[in-house]
Design a protein around this motif. Structure first.
Motif: not given
Length: 488
Positions: A89-107
């Motif tokens: 659950k903590l990992k999911i929250a961390s990933l969801e918080k990170k996604l808006p800042r990512l682009k392209g293949k990394v996203l």
């Protein structure tokens, strides 16, 4: 009834013919896996016991050993599953918080990663809801090696690992503390008489004798248990009115590894009379990444002596780390015994600590991940139990901050020894009062930080005030160190 804890001692032994032990462990492990499947299918335990005794020709006590060991594995697996779900659950929250800042293949990769983590969480939640667990007999690590090794060679190792141990549970009501495996002494040497399953009697006989056993540690406790059970049996046969129904239970676990066979004997040991007195003061201990900070106080909570015990575990093998922890625990308990004072420890939630590592700097997280809080605490508690030293467990909340603000500069202590001092004072029942509204100079690595303690809100409770102070304390440290970093 006196308070008792269980201690386990081990030794190696050799036999000219090990086929009986190998046949026993193979039968036992096969039945353990089948019993696990039956229990997960919600079958009736009483009916299963009758079926296993009749169909597989084992004794009732041997079935009880099967169920006792399996029940412990299932209970542990359920606990780990719940903790793993919280980590996901903590990992999911961390990933969801990170996604808006990512682009392209990394996203794209992170979205796929998030989907996999969510799928794992759903599976764990379903298992937890149904009160089921997933066990891999033989270990997941070895199971995965089949994809990188020769399959025939791997299968031999896999089968040997899965059939390499068996267990015999003891009981206080049975002769010798265990009906299926009995400890004895002959000509100053210990021996074991192991009852084999009826299914193996035609090939290997009813009993297997294991002679010339010698335990490097704990043999005294085993001999005391043997003597107590022998006296109980003598009184029982003589129908003495002082006969008591309960003796010493001894449980045995036989394990085969690359070097041969080992036996682990578990026995309850009585708590020693206390030789420590809280009225004299305490010895506070703060557990850190590479050392233990120790501070002795008097009964008024004043510092008497402060010292550190090196304990760098990072990069050490498991056996070496355990040896270092054992030596450090022995030094502290001997020190407390000399002073006649109990020890005070933080009551740490290791799983919570592990989950918080993701918010720490990578270097610190890597060091802490190799650092076994549980082992250090358990070694200290076990040693204190044997030596008659009382252990006082206190809340770990804000000990470092309080020590740094109140005592580090005034008493000439490091942040860690100041935290140990706060822990010791908590063990005595003292509470720390912050100098609210005042500016306090705090010693850092190479400079001094001037920290202003916030003004207390009279309407807020104590924990809320400490929480607010800690937040500003951390922010002040970050700002201080960032200001010290030169521009590139």
């Amino acid at each position: 009834m006196s308070e008792e804890k269980v201690a386990t001692y081990q030794t190696r032994f050799s036999l000219q013919d090990e086929t009986a032990l190998e046949a026993y462990s193979s039968l036992y492990c096969r039945l353990e896996r089948k019993l696990f499947a039956d229990l997960m299918a919600k079958k009736n335990l009483t009916a299963l016991k009758k079926e296993y005794i009749a169909s597989y020709r084992i004794t009732a006590r041997q079935f009880n050993s099967l169920h006792f060991q399996l029940k412990g594995k299932i209970r542990l697996a359920k606990t780990l599953q719940k903790e793993r779900a919280e980590e996901l659950k903590l990992k999911i929250a961390s990933l969801e918080k990170k996604l808006p800042r990512l682009k392209g293949k990394v996203l794209f990769r992170q979205k796929n990663h998030l989907a996999r983590v969510r799928r794992k969480l759903r599976l764990l939640q379903e298992l937890n809801k149904e009160e089921k667990v997933s066990l891999c007999f033989g270990g997941k690590k070895l199971f995965r090696e089949q994809f990188t090794q020769d399959h025939i060679e791997w299968k031999k190792k896999w089968q040997k690992r899965r059939d390499s141990s068996f267990f015999s549970v003891g009981s206080k009501d049975e002769t010798g503390g265990n009906q299926s495996c009995t400890l004895g002494k002959k000509a100053d040497k210990l021996f074991l008489r192991l009852r084999l399953p009826p299914a193996l009697e035609s090939t290997h006989g009813k009993y297997l004798l294991i002679e010339d056993l010698s335990f490097a540690y704990g043999e005294k406790n085993l001999l005391e248990a043997l003597e107590e059970n022998t006296q109980r049996n003598t009184l029982h046969k003589a129908k003495d009115p002082t006969f008591t129904e309960r003796g010493k239970a001894l449980s045995y676990r036989f394990v085969q590894d690359d070097k041969g066979w080992r036996v682990f004997v578990s026995v309850a040991i009585k708590k020693q009379p206390l030789v420590s007195n809280k009225d004299l003061g305490v010895v506070g201990i703060d557990i850190n990444v590479d050392h233990l900070a120790v501070v002795e106080t008097d009964r008024f909570g004043n510092k008497v002596e402060a010292k550190t015990i090196p304990l760098a575990l990072y990069g050490k093998t498991k056996d070496r780390a355990l040896a270092l922890i054992g030596d450090a625990a022995a030094d502290i308990i001997e020190y407390a015994k000399t002073k006649g004072k109990p020890i005070a420890l933080e009551h740490l939630d290791f799983q919570k600590k592990k989950r918080s590592l993701r918010t720490d700097a990578p270097k610190k997280a890597r060091m802490l991940s190799s650092f076994s809080y549980n082992k250090i605490i358990s070694f200290l508690q076990a040693r204190a139990y044997r030596e008659g030293i009382e252990v006082l467990e206190v809340s770990p909340a804000y000990t470092s901050m309080l020590g740094h603000i109140k005592y580090a500069r005034s008493l000439g202590l490091s942040v860690h020894t100041a935290a140990a001092y706060v822990i010791g004072r908590r063990g005595l029942g003292f509470f720390e009062k912050l100098p609210f509204g005042q500016e306090v100079p705090l010693l850092t690595k190479n400079s001094t930080l001037l920290f202003k303690v916030p003004v207390r809100n009279p309407q807020a409770d104590r924990l809320e005030v400490l929480r607010k102070t800690f937040k500003e304390y951390k922010a002040a440290h970050v700002a201080h160190f960032r200001a010290a970093i030169p521009d590139p």
